[in-house]
Design a protein around this motif. Structure first.
Motif, PDB file in Angstrom:
ATOM      1  N   ASN A 126     -11.222  -1.656   7.989  1.00 13.75           N
ATOM      2  CA  ASN A 126      -9.862  -1.988   7.570  1.00 13.75           C
ATOM      3  C   ASN A 126      -9.089  -0.707   7.320  1.00 13.75           C
ATOM      4  N   SER A 184      -6.268  -0.194   6.143  1.00 11.24           N
ATOM      5  CA  SER A 184      -5.473  -0.125   4.915  1.00 11.24           C
ATOM      6  C   SER A 184      -6.317   0.276   3.712  1.00 11.24           C
ATOM      7  N   TYR A 197      -4.938   2.009   0.057  1.00  9.49           N
ATOM      8  CA  TYR A 197      -4.689   0.966  -0.935  1.00  9.49           C
ATOM      9  C   TYR A 197      -4.415   1.516  -2.330  1.00  9.49           C
ATOM     10  N   PRO A 244       6.802  -5.980   0.405  1.00 10.09           N
ATOM     11  CA  PRO A 244       5.772  -7.005   0.199  1.00 10.09           C
ATOM     12  C   PRO A 244       4.741  -6.594  -0.850  1.00 10.09           C
ATOM     13  N   ILE A 268       1.062  -7.436  -2.767  1.00  8.68           N
ATOM     14  CA  ILE A 268      -0.234  -8.105  -2.621  1.00  8.68           C
ATOM     15  C   ILE A 268      -0.583  -8.866  -3.889  1.00  8.68           C
ATOM     16  N   ASN A 289       0.295  -4.173  -6.903  1.00  3.43           N
ATOM     17  CA  ASN A 289      -0.248  -3.665  -5.651  1.00  3.43           C
ATOM     18  C   ASN A 289       0.670  -4.044  -4.488  1.00  3.43           C
ATOM     19  N   PHE A 290       1.263  -3.043  -3.875  1.00  2.00           N
ATOM     20  CA  PHE A 290       2.099  -3.240  -2.701  1.00  2.00           C
ATOM     21  C   PHE A 290       1.265  -3.156  -1.428  1.00  2.00           C
ATOM     22  N   GLN A 291       1.774  -3.714  -0.357  1.00  2.00           N
ATOM     23  CA  GLN A 291       1.094  -3.600   0.927  1.00  2.00           C
ATOM     24  C   GLN A 291       1.211  -2.184   1.485  1.00  2.00           C
ATOM     25  N   GLN A 292       2.368  -1.546   1.262  1.00  2.00           N
ATOM     26  CA  GLN A 292       2.617  -0.237   1.844  1.00  2.00           C
ATOM     27  C   GLN A 292       2.898   0.806   0.756  1.00  2.00           C
TER      28      GLN A 292
END
Length: 220
Positions: free
Chosen positions: A2, A4, A8, A36, A38, A58-61
């Motif tokens: 993964n 990401s 993270y 976005p 998480i 927690n953001f995606q990016q």
């Protein structure tokens, strides 16, 4: 793998100084415009379920998390300015002392935002806090930079400077262990001793005390 995964932690924010009534829904409404999300978790007491005054978002990016930090730090939620920092999950990094500086003799009008704005010019800040109590600022605070170089620049530039007409001290933060070691080294230079509960024979003569304790140095 993964992709990401490695990024993270960089997309995770710590949000502190929260009003006790702030919920995950309120934080989502506040931070979702940045990008976005998480997950959001307001940390609570295990038994009472009361808020502990901080949360993790927690953001995606990472770019979205950085945008939230840059644009929303010290915004008001339920009348209180929130304090946003990158979430440092590695305790070794937090305790290493690298990039940490200590500021004292600050004017009481300097709050978290003013401290952040003053020192952010020297580099990326991981955390920043003015120590306060119910009466307000206690006149000192801490700034944790991402690098030691940024901390050094801040110390060289700001130490002895006037902030709101008060000359501030800015130096490297010293852990409790370091302070104890320093105080211990000073204590080792103390050579006086206090003696009590000796018998009547010693009470009558200082010369007798000198004879008893004068032999210690010769035998050591």
């Amino acid at each position: 793998m993964n992709s990401s995964g490695p990024t993270y932690p960089l997309a995770s924010l710590y949000v502190g100084d929260l009003h006790p009534d702030v919920t995950e829904a309120m934080l989502y409404q506040k931070f979702s415009p940045a990008g976005p999300i998480i997950s959001i978790r307001v940390c609570r007491d295990i038994i009472t379920r009361r808020s502990l005054g901080y949360a993790y978002i927690n953001f995606q990016q990472p770019a979205d998390a950085e945008c939230a930090l840059d644009t929303m730090n010290y915004d008001l939620i339920k009348g209180r300015p929130i304090r946003i920092m990158w979430s440092q999950r590695d305790p070794g990094l937090r305790k290493s002392g690298v990039g940490n500086i200590f500021i004292k003799n600050m004017d009481e009008s300097i709050d978290n935002k003013a401290l952040y704005d003053t020192f952010s010019t020297f580099g990326n800040i991981l955390s920043c806090k003015v120590v306060s109590d119910e009466k307000g600022s206690k006149g000192y605070g801490f700034v944790h930079f991402e690098t030691q170089e940024a901390a050094n620049r801040a110390i060289e530039t700001m130490n002895g400077m006037l902030l709101n007409d008060k000359k501030v001290f800015v130096g490297h933060f010293k852990s409790r262990k370091e302070r104890e070691m320093e105080s211990g080294s000073k204590a080792s230079k103390f050579t006086n001793v206090y003696i009590k509960n000796f018998g009547e024979d010693l009470q009558k003569s200082n010369d007798t005390l000198r004879k008893v304790f004068g032999t210690i140095n010769r035998h050591s």
